[in-house]
Design a protein around this motif. Sequence first.
Motif, PDB file in Angstrom:
ATOM      1  N   LEU A  52      41.947  33.652  40.512  1.00 48.04           N
ATOM      2  CA  LEU A  52      41.763  34.831  39.675  1.00 48.04           C
ATOM      3  C   LEU A  52      41.549  34.426  38.221  1.00 48.04           C
ATOM      4  O   LEU A  52      40.658  34.942  37.543  1.00 48.04           O
ATOM      5  CB  LEU A  52      42.991  35.747  39.814  1.00 48.04           C
ATOM      6  CG  LEU A  52      42.967  37.103  39.151  1.00 48.04           C
ATOM      7  CD1 LEU A  52      41.765  37.925  39.602  1.00 48.04           C
ATOM      8  CD2 LEU A  52      44.258  37.843  39.470  1.00 48.04           C
ATOM      9  N   ALA A  53      42.356  33.487  37.736  1.00 52.99           N
ATOM     10  CA  ALA A  53      42.210  32.994  36.358  1.00 52.99           C
ATOM     11  C   ALA A  53      40.822  32.396  36.146  1.00 52.99           C
ATOM     12  O   ALA A  53      40.172  32.653  35.122  1.00 52.99           O
ATOM     13  CB  ALA A  53      43.291  31.960  36.056  1.00 52.99           C
ATOM     14  N   GLU A  54      40.368  31.622  37.123  1.00 52.50           N
ATOM     15  CA  GLU A  54      39.034  31.014  37.018  1.00 52.50           C
ATOM     16  C   GLU A  54      37.959  32.090  36.940  1.00 52.50           C
ATOM     17  O   GLU A  54      37.046  32.017  36.122  1.00 52.50           O
ATOM     18  CB  GLU A  54      38.802  30.106  38.230  1.00 52.50           C
ATOM     19  CG  GLU A  54      37.483  29.378  38.219  1.00 52.50           C
ATOM     20  CD  GLU A  54      37.304  28.516  39.461  1.00 52.50           C
ATOM     21  OE1 GLU A  54      36.178  28.510  39.993  1.00 52.50           O
ATOM     22  OE2 GLU A  54      38.281  27.872  39.890  1.00 52.50           O
ATOM     23  N   GLN A  55      38.071  33.120  37.776  1.00 52.31           N
ATOM     24  CA  GLN A  55      37.093  34.205  37.788  1.00 52.31           C
ATOM     25  C   GLN A  55      37.081  34.979  36.475  1.00 52.31           C
ATOM     26  O   GLN A  55      36.038  35.462  36.047  1.00 52.31           O
ATOM     27  CB  GLN A  55      37.390  35.166  38.951  1.00 52.31           C
ATOM     28  CG  GLN A  55      37.166  34.573  40.309  1.00 52.31           C
ATOM     29  CD  GLN A  55      37.745  35.439  41.433  1.00 52.31           C
ATOM     30  OE1 GLN A  55      38.557  36.334  41.199  1.00 52.31           O
ATOM     31  NE2 GLN A  55      37.327  35.168  42.659  1.00 52.31           N
ATOM     32  N   LEU A  56      38.249  35.080  35.832  1.00 54.78           N
ATOM     33  CA  LEU A  56      38.359  35.853  34.594  1.00 54.78           C
ATOM     34  C   LEU A  56      38.220  34.997  33.341  1.00 54.78           C
ATOM     35  O   LEU A  56      38.275  35.518  32.224  1.00 54.78           O
ATOM     36  CB  LEU A  56      39.696  36.609  34.568  1.00 54.78           C
ATOM     37  CG  LEU A  56      39.872  37.667  35.651  1.00 54.78           C
ATOM     38  CD1 LEU A  56      41.266  38.251  35.605  1.00 54.78           C
ATOM     39  CD2 LEU A  56      38.815  38.753  35.537  1.00 54.78           C
ATOM     40  N   GLY A  57      38.082  33.688  33.516  1.00 52.87           N
ATOM     41  CA  GLY A  57      37.906  32.805  32.377  1.00 52.87           C
ATOM     42  C   GLY A  57      39.158  32.651  31.530  1.00 52.87           C
ATOM     43  O   GLY A  57      39.080  32.599  30.299  1.00 52.87           O
ATOM     44  N   THR A  58      40.300  32.585  32.198  1.00 49.62           N
ATOM     45  CA  THR A  58      41.557  32.419  31.477  1.00 49.62           C
ATOM     46  C   THR A  58      42.439  31.441  32.244  1.00 49.62           C
ATOM     47  O   THR A  58      41.994  30.824  33.208  1.00 49.62           O
ATOM     48  CB  THR A  58      42.249  33.792  31.263  1.00 49.62           C
ATOM     49  OG1 THR A  58      43.339  33.644  30.361  1.00 49.62           O
ATOM     50  CG2 THR A  58      42.706  34.405  32.562  1.00 49.62           C
ATOM     51  N   SER A  59      43.680  31.309  31.840  1.00 50.58           N
ATOM     52  CA  SER A  59      44.585  30.367  32.510  1.00 50.58           C
ATOM     53  C   SER A  59      45.424  31.073  33.575  1.00 50.58           C
ATOM     54  O   SER A  59      45.686  32.277  33.481  1.00 50.58           O
ATOM     55  CB  SER A  59      45.517  29.712  31.500  1.00 50.58           C
ATOM     56  OG  SER A  59      46.457  30.658  31.020  1.00 50.58           O
ATOM     57  N   GLU A  60      45.856  30.291  34.556  1.00 49.07           N
ATOM     58  CA  GLU A  60      46.745  30.839  35.586  1.00 49.07           C
ATOM     59  C   GLU A  60      48.045  31.334  34.954  1.00 49.07           C
ATOM     60  O   GLU A  60      48.568  32.388  35.347  1.00 49.07           O
ATOM     61  CB  GLU A  60      47.036  29.777  36.643  1.00 49.07           C
ATOM     62  CG  GLU A  60      47.934  30.284  37.757  1.00 49.07           C
ATOM     63  CD  GLU A  60      48.198  29.243  38.831  1.00 49.07           C
ATOM     64  OE1 GLU A  60      48.908  29.584  39.793  1.00 49.07           O
ATOM     65  OE2 GLU A  60      47.712  28.095  38.729  1.00 49.07           O
ATOM     66  N   ALA A  61      48.554  30.600  33.981  1.00 50.74           N
ATOM     67  CA  ALA A  61      49.797  31.005  33.316  1.00 50.74           C
ATOM     68  C   ALA A  61      49.646  32.373  32.652  1.00 50.74           C
ATOM     69  O   ALA A  61      50.555  33.211  32.732  1.00 50.74           O
ATOM     70  CB  ALA A  61      50.210  29.953  32.282  1.00 50.74           C
ATOM     71  N   LEU A  62      48.501  32.619  32.016  1.00 47.21           N
ATOM     72  CA  LEU A  62      48.295  33.909  31.360  1.00 47.21           C
ATOM     73  C   LEU A  62      48.132  35.025  32.387  1.00 47.21           C
ATOM     74  O   LEU A  62      48.629  36.132  32.183  1.00 47.21           O
ATOM     75  CB  LEU A  62      47.099  33.856  30.405  1.00 47.21           C
ATOM     76  CG  LEU A  62      46.899  35.090  29.528  1.00 47.21           C
ATOM     77  CD1 LEU A  62      48.165  35.407  28.710  1.00 47.21           C
ATOM     78  CD2 LEU A  62      45.712  34.908  28.617  1.00 47.21           C
ATOM     79  N   VAL A  63      47.461  34.746  33.494  1.00 50.34           N
ATOM     80  CA  VAL A  63      47.342  35.746  34.563  1.00 50.34           C
ATOM     81  C   VAL A  63      48.732  36.141  35.038  1.00 50.34           C
ATOM     82  O   VAL A  63      49.067  37.325  35.155  1.00 50.34           O
ATOM     83  CB  VAL A  63      46.486  35.211  35.736  1.00 50.34           C
ATOM     84  CG1 VAL A  63      46.666  36.065  36.986  1.00 50.34           C
ATOM     85  CG2 VAL A  63      45.022  35.158  35.340  1.00 50.34           C
ATOM     86  N   ARG A  64      49.575  35.161  35.330  1.00 47.81           N
ATOM     87  CA  ARG A  64      50.935  35.435  35.798  1.00 47.81           C
ATOM     88  C   ARG A  64      51.743  36.204  34.742  1.00 47.81           C
ATOM     89  O   ARG A  64      52.476  37.138  35.062  1.00 47.81           O
ATOM     90  CB  ARG A  64      51.640  34.136  36.153  1.00 47.81           C
ATOM     91  CG  ARG A  64      51.120  33.484  37.410  1.00 47.81           C
ATOM     92  CD  ARG A  64      51.793  32.117  37.644  1.00 47.81           C
ATOM     93  NE  ARG A  64      51.379  31.521  38.874  1.00 47.81           N
ATOM     94  CZ  ARG A  64      51.933  31.765  40.062  1.00 47.81           C
ATOM     95  NH1 ARG A  64      52.934  32.612  40.162  1.00 47.81           N
ATOM     96  NH2 ARG A  64      51.483  31.171  41.137  1.00 47.81           N
TER      97      ARG A  64
END
Length: 187
Positions: A52-64
């Motif tokens: 999801l982070a990759e698809q949104l162009g952000t980090s996994e930590a920020l997604v969480r």
Amino acid sequence: MTVSDPIDFAVGGAGVPSGKLGDVQAAADLDRRLVLATQGGLALVARPYALLAEQLGTSEALVRERLAVMLADGRIRRIGAVPNHYAIGYPANGMSVWDIDDKCIDAVGEQVGGLPFVTHCYRRPRHLPDWPYNLFAMVHAATREAALERVGEIAAAIERDFPGVCRSRDVLFSAGILKKTGLRIGA
């Protein structure tokens, strides 16, 4: 993912790097994109938040972090699996309904909800005179007969531990899946 209604994407507080307006707007934008990207479900991969982070162009930590903020402030009620019981071999889905004495319904509900074959159990108001039932407990089985046996086990446990509190019961069987999604928002 189930999203609360109404949705307010103007956020601040935890998860926003600073109190600057740009940061609040960026968080609100990311939150909206997260909801849009997940409202159809998470990918069945080993690390769905990383994808999801990759698809949104952000980090996994920020997604969480943003999902945790939305859970904490109530914009998202829960993140959980929504199994298709028919697809996994349980086509006999019976909602058992119970008329339980109000004085002990919470204790009965706790016990019934703790049974390993009850997937969800909750209290609902009666609608007298037509609907006397105030406790609902869902059971899934391969056959109707097996589901009814499980309901019989529930009845036996209630009578054993709470004698005389169940005045009546019934089982309502599903005919199909109507909806297994949360609120949808437009892009």
